[in-house]
Design a protein around this motif. Structure first.
Motif, PDB file in Angstrom:
ATOM      1  N   LEU A 106       0.816  -1.211   0.000  1.00 36.15           N
ATOM      2  CA  LEU A 106       0.000   0.000   0.000  1.00 36.15           C
ATOM      3  C   LEU A 106       0.851   1.263   0.000  1.00 36.15           C
ATOM      4  CD1 LEU A 106      -2.867  -1.049   2.419  1.00 36.15           C
ATOM      5  CD2 LEU A 106      -3.137  -0.307   0.054  1.00 36.15           C
ATOM      6  N   GLY A 107       2.152   1.109  -0.223  1.00 35.33           N
ATOM      7  CA  GLY A 107       3.006   2.270  -0.379  1.00 35.33           C
ATOM      8  C   GLY A 107       2.872   2.837  -1.783  1.00 35.33           C
ATOM      9  N   THR A 108       3.397   4.024  -2.000  1.00 34.20           N
ATOM     10  CA  THR A 108       3.435   4.607  -3.338  1.00 34.20           C
ATOM     11  C   THR A 108       4.475   3.868  -4.173  1.00 34.20           C
ATOM     12  OG1 THR A 108       5.130   6.211  -2.738  1.00 34.20           O
ATOM     13  CG2 THR A 108       2.835   6.865  -2.380  1.00 34.20           C
ATOM     14  N   TYR A 109       4.514   4.155  -5.479  1.00 30.57           N
ATOM     15  CA  TYR A 109       5.506   3.499  -6.328  1.00 30.57           C
ATOM     16  C   TYR A 109       6.915   4.008  -6.062  1.00 30.57           C
ATOM     17  CZ  TYR A 109       1.794   1.194  -8.940  1.00 30.57           C
ATOM     18  OH  TYR A 109       0.726   0.399  -9.297  1.00 30.57           O
ATOM     19  N   ASP A 110       7.024   5.137  -5.323  1.00 27.44           N
ATOM     20  CA  ASP A 110       8.356   5.524  -4.853  1.00 27.44           C
ATOM     21  C   ASP A 110       8.517   5.196  -3.381  1.00 27.44           C
ATOM     22  OD1 ASP A 110       6.579   7.488  -4.107  1.00 27.44           O
ATOM     23  OD2 ASP A 110       7.916   9.172  -4.542  1.00 27.44           O
ATOM     24  N   ASN A 111       7.643   4.262  -2.900  1.00 29.20           N
ATOM     25  CA  ASN A 111       7.853   3.558  -1.626  1.00 29.20           C
ATOM     26  C   ASN A 111       7.651   4.411  -0.381  1.00 29.20           C
ATOM     27  OD1 ASN A 111      10.310   2.473  -3.691  1.00 29.20           O
ATOM     28  ND2 ASN A 111       8.731   1.037  -3.045  1.00 29.20           N
ATOM     29  N   VAL A 142      -0.433 -14.860  -1.155  1.00 27.86           N
ATOM     30  CA  VAL A 142      -0.045 -13.472  -0.917  1.00 27.86           C
ATOM     31  C   VAL A 142      -0.934 -12.534  -1.718  1.00 27.86           C
ATOM     32  CG1 VAL A 142       1.804 -11.768  -1.129  1.00 27.86           C
ATOM     33  CG2 VAL A 142       2.350 -14.098  -0.403  1.00 27.86           C
ATOM     34  N   LEU A 143      -1.020 -12.748  -3.030  1.00 27.12           N
ATOM     35  CA  LEU A 143      -1.680 -11.796  -3.916  1.00 27.12           C
ATOM     36  C   LEU A 143      -3.172 -11.649  -3.639  1.00 27.12           C
ATOM     37  CD1 LEU A 143       0.055 -12.660  -7.331  1.00 27.12           C
ATOM     38  CD2 LEU A 143       0.640 -10.851  -5.699  1.00 27.12           C
ATOM     39  N   TRP A 144      -3.878 -12.750  -3.411  1.00 30.36           N
ATOM     40  CA  TRP A 144      -5.323 -12.686  -3.193  1.00 30.36           C
ATOM     41  C   TRP A 144      -5.641 -11.904  -1.923  1.00 30.36           C
ATOM     42  CZ3 TRP A 144      -9.018 -14.124   0.366  1.00 30.36           C
ATOM     43  CH2 TRP A 144     -10.344 -14.211  -0.072  1.00 30.36           C
ATOM     44  N   TYR A 145      -4.896 -12.209  -0.860  1.00 31.21           N
ATOM     45  CA  TYR A 145      -5.157 -11.529   0.411  1.00 31.21           C
ATOM     46  C   TYR A 145      -4.730 -10.060   0.370  1.00 31.21           C
ATOM     47  CZ  TYR A 145      -6.529 -15.951   2.421  1.00 31.21           C
ATOM     48  OH  TYR A 145      -7.207 -17.118   2.677  1.00 31.21           O
ATOM     49  N   THR A 146      -3.675  -9.761  -0.388  1.00 36.54           N
ATOM     50  CA  THR A 146      -3.281  -8.362  -0.549  1.00 36.54           C
ATOM     51  C   THR A 146      -4.412  -7.556  -1.166  1.00 36.54           C
ATOM     52  OG1 THR A 146      -0.942  -8.951  -0.780  1.00 36.54           O
ATOM     53  CG2 THR A 146      -1.611  -6.821  -1.649  1.00 36.54           C
ATOM     54  N   GLY A 147      -5.109  -8.153  -2.124  1.00 34.60           N
ATOM     55  CA  GLY A 147      -6.246  -7.472  -2.739  1.00 34.60           C
ATOM     56  C   GLY A 147      -7.347  -7.160  -1.741  1.00 34.60           C
ATOM     57  N   GLN A 148      -7.570  -8.057  -0.784  1.00 34.97           N
ATOM     58  CA  GLN A 148      -8.583  -7.806   0.240  1.00 34.97           C
ATOM     59  C   GLN A 148      -8.163  -6.637   1.144  1.00 34.97           C
ATOM     60  OE1 GLN A 148     -11.293  -9.545  -0.380  1.00 34.97           O
ATOM     61  NE2 GLN A 148     -10.093 -10.694  -1.893  1.00 34.97           N
ATOM     62  N   LEU A 149      -6.884  -6.577   1.467  1.00 33.83           N
ATOM     63  CA  LEU A 149      -6.396  -5.490   2.323  1.00 33.83           C
ATOM     64  C   LEU A 149      -6.586  -4.142   1.646  1.00 33.83           C
ATOM     65  CD1 LEU A 149      -3.077  -6.988   3.766  1.00 33.83           C
ATOM     66  CD2 LEU A 149      -5.408  -7.165   4.644  1.00 33.83           C
ATOM     67  N   SER A 199     -12.840 -14.884  -6.808  1.00 36.93           N
ATOM     68  CA  SER A 199     -12.148 -15.904  -7.604  1.00 36.93           C
ATOM     69  C   SER A 199     -10.635 -15.726  -7.531  1.00 36.93           C
ATOM     70  CB  SER A 199     -12.606 -15.806  -9.054  1.00 36.93           C
ATOM     71  OG  SER A 199     -11.664 -16.354  -9.943  1.00 36.93           O
ATOM     72  N   GLY A 200      -9.922 -16.813  -7.311  1.00 38.66           N
ATOM     73  CA  GLY A 200      -8.468 -16.768  -7.314  1.00 38.66           C
ATOM     74  C   GLY A 200      -7.910 -16.432  -8.684  1.00 38.66           C
ATOM     75  N   PHE A 201      -8.556 -16.935  -9.743  1.00 37.90           N
ATOM     76  CA  PHE A 201      -8.068 -16.685 -11.097  1.00 37.90           C
ATOM     77  C   PHE A 201      -8.137 -15.203 -11.450  1.00 37.90           C
ATOM     78  CE2 PHE A 201      -8.946 -16.246 -15.691  1.00 37.90           C
ATOM     79  CZ  PHE A 201      -7.764 -16.777 -16.193  1.00 37.90           C
ATOM     80  N   TRP A 202      -9.296 -14.567 -11.183  1.00 38.64           N
ATOM     81  CA  TRP A 202      -9.424 -13.153 -11.519  1.00 38.64           C
ATOM     82  C   TRP A 202      -8.527 -12.294 -10.641  1.00 38.64           C
ATOM     83  CZ3 TRP A 202     -10.958 -11.942 -16.004  1.00 38.64           C
ATOM     84  CH2 TRP A 202     -11.914 -12.713 -16.667  1.00 38.64           C
ATOM     85  N   ALA A 203      -8.358 -12.694  -9.395  1.00 37.29           N
ATOM     86  CA  ALA A 203      -7.446 -11.957  -8.513  1.00 37.29           C
ATOM     87  C   ALA A 203      -6.017 -12.048  -9.040  1.00 37.29           C
ATOM     88  CB  ALA A 203      -7.523 -12.512  -7.094  1.00 37.29           C
ATOM     89  N   PHE A 204      -5.663 -13.211  -9.596  1.00 42.24           N
ATOM     90  CA  PHE A 204      -4.324 -13.378 -10.167  1.00 42.24           C
ATOM     91  C   PHE A 204      -4.124 -12.459 -11.366  1.00 42.24           C
ATOM     92  CE2 PHE A 204      -1.752 -15.468 -13.486  1.00 42.24           C
ATOM     93  CZ  PHE A 204      -0.512 -15.372 -12.867  1.00 42.24           C
ATOM     94  N   LEU A 205      -5.104 -12.398 -12.258  1.00 41.01           N
ATOM     95  CA  LEU A 205      -4.982 -11.536 -13.440  1.00 41.01           C
ATOM     96  C   LEU A 205      -4.803 -10.073 -13.033  1.00 41.01           C
ATOM     97  CD1 LEU A 205      -7.632 -12.988 -15.932  1.00 41.01           C
ATOM     98  CD2 LEU A 205      -5.153 -13.358 -15.899  1.00 41.01           C
ATOM     99  N   LYS A 206      -5.612  -9.629 -12.081  1.00 42.84           N
ATOM    100  CA  LYS A 206      -5.497  -8.240 -11.631  1.00 42.84           C
ATOM    101  C   LYS A 206      -4.147  -7.988 -10.975  1.00 42.84           C
ATOM    102  CE  LYS A 206      -9.400  -8.326  -9.324  1.00 42.84           C
ATOM    103  NZ  LYS A 206     -10.494  -7.891  -8.433  1.00 42.84           N
ATOM    104  N   ALA A 207      -3.704  -8.931 -10.143  1.00 41.16           N
ATOM    105  CA  ALA A 207      -2.437  -8.758  -9.434  1.00 41.16           C
ATOM    106  C   ALA A 207      -1.262  -8.798 -10.412  1.00 41.16           C
ATOM    107  CB  ALA A 207      -2.280  -9.841  -8.375  1.00 41.16           C
ATOM    108  N   ALA A 208      -1.328  -9.677 -11.414  1.00 40.07           N
ATOM    109  CA  ALA A 208      -0.232  -9.780 -12.379  1.00 40.07           C
ATOM    110  C   ALA A 208      -0.080  -8.484 -13.157  1.00 40.07           C
ATOM    111  CB  ALA A 208      -0.481 -10.949 -13.329  1.00 40.07           C
ATOM    112  N   PHE A 209      -1.219  -7.909 -13.579  1.00 39.54           N
ATOM    113  CA  PHE A 209      -1.163  -6.632 -14.293  1.00 39.54           C
ATOM    114  C   PHE A 209      -0.635  -5.540 -13.374  1.00 39.54           C
ATOM    115  CE2 PHE A 209      -3.063  -2.510 -15.280  1.00 39.54           C
ATOM    116  CZ  PHE A 209      -2.591  -2.315 -16.570  1.00 39.54           C
ATOM    117  N   GLY A 210      -1.164  -5.509 -12.144  1.00 41.11           N
ATOM    118  CA  GLY A 210      -0.748  -4.474 -11.204  1.00 41.11           C
ATOM    119  C   GLY A 210       0.716  -4.582 -10.836  1.00 41.11           C
TER     120      GLY A 210
END
Length: 418
Positions: free
Chosen positions: A33-38, A371-378, A392-403
């Motif tokens: 949840l940090g910025t892209y410059d951390n 990690v990725l699915w739960y990060t999305g919930q946070l 869905s784990g699959f859709w969460a993966f697609l979103k996380a991979a793009f992000g």
């Protein structure tokens, strides 16, 4: 269960004299949840406001890195100077004002950082990942002695800034395959100098980090550590070496030890290797309770166990056994941030942690969705919303991979322009 017989409500005094109001802790989870410059964000303030309101005694933050050149994920918060003190103070205050202790988990990823995020990754030795993970993680370079000393000093400096910001303590991340764990592991650490070659020399790095933190924060500021019971990896850190490391940390003055296990290559911390077969015994409800009992039989130090707890009865039985002092919760708090309020009343959460799968074998084998699915919930909670336990784990993966891909690109661009 009556409140007066619910051991979760008991306070706990740590060796340095500080007191946790009860035995429930939020363990570290990846937030990004940090910025892209951390830099820290107000989303973190909102997320931790919600958790602190649930009644937790101890809240441990997600990975906070000590060096912008060494990130574990895009969106990691980095504390290496005081430029973010105003937001850090808000983050700390939102928890302490509600009676919770809040500790910052300090970490360095070492080799455990995906390709392209950092200019290069270092480790004790240049040991590659296993073949099926080599596409995601590059072979690190061996750290120089000067770099090792710089990292030690950075841990101390980051801890001092955390204290200045009003956090209640810090936790050193010495588990899950990150840099400190890499130094402890004979698989990853094949050095023959003063930082490797024997168990005693492999322990030198973590003891030096603890000593530097203690030097910079003083005796009254709580310092804990998250440590693997074992790596569950051939040639890795064993239970015997973990026990000796615990003895050395206790002699040095550590305030609390959180027991976990596994690495990215053998992700026991996600439960994949320790799924309980029966719910009838507390030993099977908590993944690392058996090792905690061995530790307690040999030494006296406050112990926290994270992983596998599901019910108030199971948590109470674990505390009653004397094998641990603090119950750590992680994934449950991503799908039910109010669960501690129920548990402290002796009731169970309405939610149950479940395995997250995508249907893609290569992804599921790495346990990355844990990690990725739960990060999305946070991230939903941080925006003032509610988690989606059935996503869905699959859709969460697609979103996380793009992000993640976009985040790595933005991180590199921002670093190049700085």
């Amino acid at each position: 269960m009556k409140a007066e017989t619910n051991l979760l409500n008991q306070s706990l005094q740590l060796p340095n004299g500080s007191v946790l109001r009860n035995r429930l802790a939020k363990a570290s989870m990846s937030e990004t949840l940090g910025t892209y410059d951390n830099r820290p964000t107000l989303g973190l303030v909102e997320l931790y406001r919600r958790w602190a309101a649930s009644g937790l005694g101890l809240i441990i933050t997600g990975n906070v890195m000590i060096d912008r050149r060494a990130l574990g994920e895009p969106g990691n918060v980095v504390i290496e100077d005081e430029k973010d003190l105003p937001v850090l103070r808000q983050w700390a205050k939102v928890a302490t004002d509600q009676g919770a202790a809040i500790w910052v988990q300090l970490n360095h990823p070492g080799k455990q950082s995906t390709k392209g995020l950092n200019a290069s990754n270092l480790a004790p030795s240049a040991v590659p990942f296993r073949e099926d993970m080599a596409a995601f993680f590059e072979t690190p370079r061996e750290a120089t002695v000067a770099e090792i000393q710089d990292i030690i000093e950075r841990f101390g400096r980051s801890a001092a800034i955390c204290k200045k910001a009003g956090f209640s303590g810090v936790e050193i991340h010495g588990a899950h395959g990150y840099l400190i764990n890499q130094f402890l592991s004979p698989h990853h650490n094949r050095r023959e100098d003063e930082w490797g070659g024997t168990p005693e020399k492999r322990r030198r790095f973590v003891l030096a980090i603890y000593a530097e933190i203690r030097r910079q924060v003083g005796a009254d500021f709580p310092v804990g550590i998250k440590l693997n019971s074992a790596d569950f990896q051939r040639g890795g850190f064993t239970e015997e070496e973990s026990m000796e490391t615990i003895r050395a940390l206790i002699d040095a003055g550590i305030d609390l030890i959180e027991i976990s296990g596994g690495t990215y290559e053998a992700p026991a911390m996600s439960g994949a290797m320790h799924e309980p077969k029966k719910g009838s015994t507390v030993a099977r409800e908590a993944y690392f309770l058996e090792f905690a009992a061995k530790v307690r039989a040999n030494v006296q130090v406050p112990l926290m166990v994270t992983g596998g707890f599901r019910t108030a009865a199971g948590m109470n039985e674990a505390l009653r056994s004397g094998s641990l002092d603090v119950v750590g919760l992680a994934r449950l708090l991503a799908i039910d941030p109010d669960a501690p309020a129920a548990l402290l009343k002796g009731s169970d959460s309405n939610q149950q942690v479940r395995p997250i799968n995508t249907g893609i074998k290569a992804v599921d084998r790495m346990g990355i969705m844990e990690v990725l699915w739960y990060t999305g919930q946070l991230k939903r909670i941080a925006k003032g919303g509610e988690p989606r336990p059935n996503e869905s784990g699959f859709w969460a993966f697609l979103k996380a991979a793009f992000g993640s891909g976009w985040g790595a690109f933005r991180t590199r661009r921002l670093r190049a322009g700085s």
